[in-house]
Design a protein around this motif. Structure first.
Motif, PDB file in Angstrom:
ATOM      1  N   SER A  86       0.768  -1.389  -0.038  1.00 30.74           N
ATOM      2  CA  SER A  86      -0.076  -0.053  -0.171  1.00 30.74           C
ATOM      3  C   SER A  86       0.956   1.142   0.115  1.00 30.74           C
ATOM      4  N   ALA A  87       0.778   1.924  -1.144  1.00 26.72           N
ATOM      5  CA  ALA A  87       1.930   3.118  -1.215  1.00 26.72           C
ATOM      6  C   ALA A  87       1.528   4.372   0.004  1.00 26.72           C
ATOM      7  N   ARG A  88       0.292   4.300   0.243  1.00 31.44           N
ATOM      8  CA  ARG A  88       0.005   5.318   1.261  1.00 31.44           C
ATOM      9  C   ARG A  88       0.433   4.799   2.550  1.00 31.44           C
ATOM     10  N   ARG A  89       0.310   3.716   2.857  1.00 29.25           N
ATOM     11  CA  ARG A  89       0.655   3.297   4.348  1.00 29.25           C
ATOM     12  C   ARG A  89       1.977   3.182   4.289  1.00 29.25           C
ATOM     13  N   LEU A  90       2.834   2.641   3.435  1.00 27.46           N
ATOM     14  CA  LEU A  90       4.147   2.576   3.169  1.00 27.46           C
ATOM     15  C   LEU A  90       5.032   4.027   3.491  1.00 27.46           C
ATOM     16  N   GLY A  91       4.141   4.819   2.855  1.00 29.09           N
ATOM     17  CA  GLY A  91       4.907   6.351   2.844  1.00 29.09           C
ATOM     18  C   GLY A  91       4.668   7.174   3.731  1.00 29.09           C
ATOM     19  N   VAL A  92       3.625   6.779   4.821  1.00 27.95           N
ATOM     20  CA  VAL A  92       3.687   7.559   5.965  1.00 27.95           C
ATOM     21  C   VAL A  92       4.791   7.903   6.992  1.00 27.95           C
ATOM     22  N   GLY A  93       4.807   9.014   6.887  1.00 24.79           N
ATOM     23  CA  GLY A  93       6.073   9.596   7.953  1.00 24.79           C
ATOM     24  C   GLY A  93       7.486   9.757   7.034  1.00 24.79           C
ATOM     25  N   ALA A  94       7.210   9.727   5.703  1.00 25.16           N
ATOM     26  CA  ALA A  94       8.361   9.597   4.728  1.00 25.16           C
ATOM     27  C   ALA A  94       9.174  10.853   4.800  1.00 25.16           C
ATOM     28  N   GLY A  95       8.722  12.003   5.098  1.00 22.37           N
ATOM     29  CA  GLY A  95       9.305  13.289   5.219  1.00 22.37           C
ATOM     30  C   GLY A  95      10.237  13.287   6.574  1.00 22.37           C
ATOM     31  N   LEU A  96       9.897  12.661   7.596  1.00 23.60           N
ATOM     32  CA  LEU A  96      10.361  12.698   8.793  1.00 23.60           C
ATOM     33  C   LEU A  96      11.386  11.425   8.750  1.00 23.60           C
ATOM     34  N   ILE A  97      11.084  10.434   8.302  1.00 22.46           N
ATOM     35  CA  ILE A  97      11.983   9.040   8.059  1.00 22.46           C
ATOM     36  C   ILE A  97      13.194   9.608   7.146  1.00 22.46           C
ATOM     37  N   GLY A  98      13.078  10.352   6.282  1.00 21.66           N
ATOM     38  CA  GLY A  98      13.901  10.852   5.523  1.00 21.66           C
ATOM     39  C   GLY A  98      15.217  11.762   5.879  1.00 21.66           C
ATOM     40  N   ARG A  99      14.825  12.205   7.138  1.00 19.68           N
ATOM     41  CA  ARG A  99      15.856  12.894   7.999  1.00 19.68           C
ATOM     42  C   ARG A  99      16.836  12.028   8.403  1.00 19.68           C
ATOM     43  N   ALA A 100      16.403  10.803   8.798  1.00 20.29           N
ATOM     44  CA  ALA A 100      17.502   9.727   9.138  1.00 20.29           C
ATOM     45  C   ALA A 100      18.084   8.962   8.127  1.00 20.29           C
ATOM     46  N   GLY A 101      17.835   9.413   6.811  1.00 21.21           N
ATOM     47  CA  GLY A 101      18.802   8.690   5.922  1.00 21.21           C
ATOM     48  C   GLY A 101      17.817   7.734   4.878  1.00 21.21           C
ATOM     49  N   ILE A 102      16.491   7.670   5.504  1.00 25.88           N
ATOM     50  CA  ILE A 102      15.820   6.319   4.775  1.00 25.88           C
ATOM     51  C   ILE A 102      14.818   7.181   3.858  1.00 25.88           C
ATOM     52  N   HIS A 103      15.003   7.000   2.584  1.00 25.12           N
ATOM     53  CA  HIS A 103      14.111   7.587   1.759  1.00 25.12           C
ATOM     54  C   HIS A 103      13.031   6.799   1.065  1.00 25.12           C
ATOM     55  N   LEU A 104      11.854   6.990   1.492  1.00 24.49           N
ATOM     56  CA  LEU A 104      10.717   6.416   0.994  1.00 24.49           C
ATOM     57  C   LEU A 104      10.044   7.098  -0.126  1.00 24.49           C
ATOM     58  N   ARG A 105      10.009   6.368  -1.493  1.00 28.81           N
ATOM     59  CA  ARG A 105       9.414   6.954  -2.516  1.00 28.81           C
ATOM     60  C   ARG A 105       8.145   6.123  -2.909  1.00 28.81           C
ATOM     61  N   THR A 106       6.919   6.531  -2.696  1.00 26.92           N
ATOM     62  CA  THR A 106       5.590   6.057  -2.795  1.00 26.92           C
ATOM     63  C   THR A 106       4.677   6.742  -3.718  1.00 26.92           C
ATOM     64  N   ASP A 107       4.964   8.252  -3.875  1.00 30.63           N
ATOM     65  CA  ASP A 107       4.171   9.312  -4.575  1.00 30.63           C
ATOM     66  C   ASP A 107       4.650   9.220  -6.129  1.00 30.63           C
ATOM     67  N   PRO A 108       3.767   8.963  -7.084  1.00 31.86           N
ATOM     68  CA  PRO A 108       4.063   9.040  -8.322  1.00 31.86           C
ATOM     69  C   PRO A 108       4.564  10.435  -8.654  1.00 31.86           C
ATOM     70  N   ARG A 109       3.915  11.386  -7.969  1.00 30.75           N
ATOM     71  CA  ARG A 109       4.267  12.759  -8.288  1.00 30.75           C
ATOM     72  C   ARG A 109       5.628  13.372  -8.089  1.00 30.75           C
ATOM     73  N   GLY A 110       6.351  12.514  -7.124  1.00 27.78           N
ATOM     74  CA  GLY A 110       7.813  12.779  -6.819  1.00 27.78           C
ATOM     75  C   GLY A 110       8.756  12.067  -7.631  1.00 27.78           C
ATOM     76  N   CYS A 111       8.389  11.450  -8.764  1.00 28.87           N
ATOM     77  CA  CYS A 111       9.279  10.499  -9.404  1.00 28.87           C
ATOM     78  C   CYS A 111      10.512  11.336 -10.090  1.00 28.87           C
TER      79      CYS A 111
END
Length: 267
Positions: A86-111
């Motif tokens: 589930s792209a939406r569930r997997l991508g929850v908190g992506a902005g915050l998690i990205g600060r720890a160096g874990i970059h989740l890309r689940t939104d097609p608009r950000g390709c």
């Protein structure tokens, strides 16, 4: 830059009602150990992190543990959602998690918004293309036909446009989850056929230095620059002859590719 390319973890999957959670935990232990021992600069996970859209709690806990250990190792990780996630569930908190160096890309608009990492030779742009369900992203990419080739082609056009605006010599890596022509399927992949056509040509990835693919469960090389990592475990009897591995890819200063298969533990 040294890259570890993996995909299709399918956390939470069982094999004929036998839980594979312990085997998946052993694989993730091996992944983290490989990252440390082989001095990996970036980890790529090309989709299907979970086996289903609403994974069991045990699978979520295993994923959470893996993220913490990768963050503690201070090795950037880029991962995309696959057709099982589930792209939406997997991508929850992506902005915050990205600060720890874990970059989740689940939104097609950000390709076309890359994760930028640097080594001694300059920047490498990592573009994460989550699984693109043609009927759902047709309007976003403004394509006439809801087909895998058209939506993925439109996404790659955005990637090339962004890359063209960057400094000369910027190297590029794309993560994608798709059935690319020439790939060998097994019985454990979910069918993504739309209108009778599931595959896209490997040429859709022309113009980037490396395409890290997910979806097909057998590790395979379509071209020097387009590869499937495959699943870390056998998820069907059709995979009995598979050698389960990850790709350890060295990306040279001019985009040169050297790739080595790193074996996964076999339960």
């Amino acid at each position: 830059m040294r890259i570890l390319h993996t995909s299709d973890w399918h956390l939470g999957r069982s094999f004929h009602r036998v839980s594979l959670l312990d085997a998946q935990a052993a694989f993730l232990d091996h992944l983290v150990a490989t990252v440390r021992a082989r001095e990996v600069d970036a980890v790529l996970v090309a989709g299907d992190v979970y086996d289903r859209a609403v994974p069991p709690l045990s699978a979520v806990e295993l994923f959470d543990s893996a993220l913490h250990r990768l963050a503690e190792a201070r090795v950037p990780t880029v991962m995309i959602s696959g057709n099982h996630d589930s792209a939406r569930r997997l991508g929850v908190g992506a902005g915050l998690i990205g600060r720890a160096g874990i970059h989740l890309r689940t939104d097609p608009r950000g390709c076309a918004t890359p994760v930028l990492l640097s080594d001694a030779h300059g920047e490498v742009a990592f573009y994460g293309l989550p699984y693109l369900e043609p009927a759902l992203v047709r309007d976003e990419f403004k394509v006439a036909k809801a087909a895998h080739e058209s939506v993925l082609g439109a996404a790659m056009a955005r990637v090339r446009a962004d890359l063209a605006g960057r400094a000369p010599g910027t190297r590029s890596v794309v993560l994608a989850h798709a059935f690319v022509a020439g790939g060998r399927a097994s019985e454990s992949e979910r069918d993504i056929t739309v209108g009778g056509v599931a595959s896209v040509p490997a040429g859709v990835f022309d113009g980037v230095d490396y395409a890290a693919l997910g979806h097909l469960h057998g590790a395979q090389t379509l071209t020097e620059r387009v590869r499937y990592a495959g699943s870390p475990l056998a998820y069907s009897f059709s995979e009995t002859t598979h050698r389960k591995t990850m790709w350890l890819v060295d990306l040279g200063p001019g985009g040169e590719i050297e790739a080595e298969r790193v074996d996964c533990p076999v339960p």
